[in-house]
Design an enzyme around this catalytic site. Sequence first.
Site, mmCIF file in Angstrom:
data_model
loop_
_atom_site.group_PDB
_atom_site.id
_atom_site.type_symbol
_atom_site.label_atom_id
_atom_site.label_comp_id
_atom_site.label_asym_id
_atom_site.label_seq_id
_atom_site.Cartn_x
_atom_site.Cartn_y
_atom_site.Cartn_z
ATOM 1 N N CYS A 1 0.912 -1.277 -0.047
ATOM 2 C CA CYS A 1 0.012 -0.154 0.028
ATOM 3 C C CYS A 1 0.859 1.327 -0.091
ATOM 4 C CB CYS A 1 -0.865 0.031 1.286
ATOM 5 S SG CYS A 1 -0.046 0.217 2.846
ATOM 6 N N CYS B 1 3.311 1.534 2.913
ATOM 7 C CA CYS B 1 4.609 1.046 2.741
ATOM 8 C C CYS B 1 5.684 1.640 1.691
ATOM 9 C CB CYS B 1 4.152 -0.378 2.077
ATOM 10 S SG CYS B 1 3.089 -1.478 2.826
ATOM 11 N N ASP C 1 11.154 24.119 -34.361
ATOM 12 C CA ASP C 1 12.282 24.338 -34.972
ATOM 13 C C ASP C 1 12.009 24.274 -36.590
ATOM 14 O OD1 ASP C 1 15.081 25.313 -35.504
ATOM 15 O OD2 ASP C 1 15.338 22.800 -35.984
ATOM 16 N N ASP D 1 20.055 22.155 -30.790
ATOM 17 C CA ASP D 1 19.034 22.739 -30.017
ATOM 18 C C ASP D 1 18.967 22.362 -28.830
ATOM 19 O OD1 ASP D 1 17.575 23.788 -32.439
ATOM 20 O OD2 ASP D 1 16.759 21.959 -32.934
#
Length: 780
Positions: free
Chosen positions: A18, A21, A466, A672
């Site tokens: 869970c 935990c 671009d 880039d």
Amino acid sequence: MATTDAVRQRLDIGGMTCAACSARVQRALERTEGVDQAAVNLMTNSAAITYDPERTSPQQLIAVVEKTGYEASLPADEFAAARPAADAHAHDHAAAALARKAMSSLAVFTISMLLSMVVAEAPHGGRNAADDLLMRLMHPLTAVVLAIPGVAAVSPGAWRVVLLLLTIPVVFWAGRHFYARAWSAVRHGGADMNVLIALGTGAAFLFSLATTFFADWFIGHGLEPAVYYEAVSGIIAFILLGNFLEERAKGRASDALKRLMRLRPASVRVLRGGAELDIPVEELRPGDEFRVRPGESIAADGVVVEGRSTVDESMLTGEPLPVARAAGERVVGGTVNRTGALRVRVTRVGADTVLARIVRLVREAQETKAPIQRLADRVAAVFVPLVVVLALLAGAAWLAWGPPPAYLHALVAIVTVLIIACPCAMGLAVPTAVMVSTGRGAEMGLLVRGGEALQRAEDIDVVLLDKTGTITEGKPQVVETMLAPSAPVAVPDTWWLLRFAAAIERASEHPLAEAVVNATGNVDLPPAEDIEILVGRGVTGQVEGHRVAIGSEAMLAALGIDATPLAARARAAREKGATTVFVAVDGALAGVLAIADPIRATSADAVRQLTNLGIQVVLLTGDRRDTAEAVARQVGIDRVEAEVSPEHKLDVVKRHQAEGRRVAMVGDGLNDAPALAAADVGIAMGGGTDVAMETASITLMRGDPRGVAQALALTRRTMRIIRQNLGWAFVYNIICIPIAAGALYPAFGLRLTPTLAAAAMALSSVSVVSNSLRLRGFGK
């Protein structure tokens, strides 16, 4: 802040059930000396840790996890040939074991319900059957059981013993791991879902056990000798059923990653010493050559040495159509050879291959946490102790104000609150959606780098595209050659114009220079001398005794050369989207080359899809404005940022961000890179290049700009699913805990029973995972 020499380590974690935990394990790791970051994922049962290797080690990290009461180990080789089959077998085995236990427990629960009705209707049975909705529903069947000769004659005490014998296997076999894990958690100072289940079922079982063997004492003190064995078996049965459905759903959520891992074949036909040998794929080395027959998977990244074929790359790029491959072209490991036989030379193997990097990025993405999960983590950290307190308060309220027998009502309220509040759904709400989303994205050729990238991408309102390699093919071509009316004698025709230009441009790596060289076929090009580069304007040099200058109109003006005779034709070419390069020989205008980069067939559709998402699209390019605007008009873009050098693209990104916009930068991942890194979301159309995959938040594995819109739409859909999951998890507990405590009883006489609480808790977890699985259908 991570240190510069920090390393990343993944651990497999066992025993987590869970959100409490995973939150507990994460807190322990984050508090460990030398750990910079830790993310524990309940869905993948793993931890991703960034740490300083000089201050801690993987073995110490494993010890930290084990001290919290959970298991930890280093992951096995993800690309071992037997790994996918082993994973599938382990998953199927776990699911089958849960199914057996759930079905057995449900059978015991059904029988126990009938017998509990028989006990309840007998004198001193100890319970009012009308208090339990499930018992009311079972009443017709109970009448059938009571009609069996001899059944009514059996004493309630005997039936209680029978119920005990039926329940013992459920508690000590089917539900044993709940109690073992609860004890481990408590022993290590924690509390999780197992603690709530153990407290709830343990209290009901021990109370029923006392009633079974000391019924006379209860009766003598005016107390009803009630037993709740059917509640114990029902709670465990429904939780196991939920665990089974959850396990199966988790398997479906990780299907995409498993399919990627299975793409690489187990063996390969390698050529060594003039013979063909079948060897395990792990033994391949760079430089080896292997054969691939039609229908077989390509074993590793390489270059085709011999043969011609079509290759299906859909599982890596999402591109449905096979692509042609011939000698000298690259192929990617994991893709499927379709039509012809190929001989391939290996260039990369193992963890260096494109497939391995994709699997690693997807795995890391699935292990990361979205910022939205922090709220769930904070709640989970205090949730279990808070639920225990609320359960005790509910019990105290029933003892103080409940109808007789108040102690039974108090016990039922405590058990019901403990069971219904297990925080499973809360822990699964975010990681399941991230896991399914990143897996589905990988199938479509969209690599999303985890939950944080998903959440940032949701709010994007500006996309900077671009031009070269994104809107266009990135393969410029000379589309028109214009000879000056009074060209120098050394340039009698357009072939000589191209020849002089290519001789100068051959030394350049610029894409436009490559286009000029390719236009000549690189044939009969003379050497160039005295090359001088005029930054931002062009280049000059000496070819066969002639001084050649190539560049912009402004460069020719600076050299005192009149470009007027071709200025109008050059302007017309630019208005069609071409870039123009002026050529002068011996101080006189020789001609103009119009170079165009073909626009991708899908670019206009991509812009339209982004606009439909409410996103403004901006064309970003280093080209002249008239050329850029011509391209923008063809694809439907209204705003253009032209004449922007690669180093200034970063400034454009920051300017838009300063205006309060959330910016996505789309580029090729090479020049880039700074802009990609600075944008809120960097999207690289890198086709799997190292820079693209490591720099960007999202990588498009195929050169289709429509992937940008698909990626952003996927992130929006994912975040919507995550919010639905979290909303359900929180609303479920906000509504169900008061009902379990008895909030509806004073006004309506209704209350929730422990068995129905277990069913509701199991349904909440399954519903969250199932809702996330809807992302598997995205884009289909």
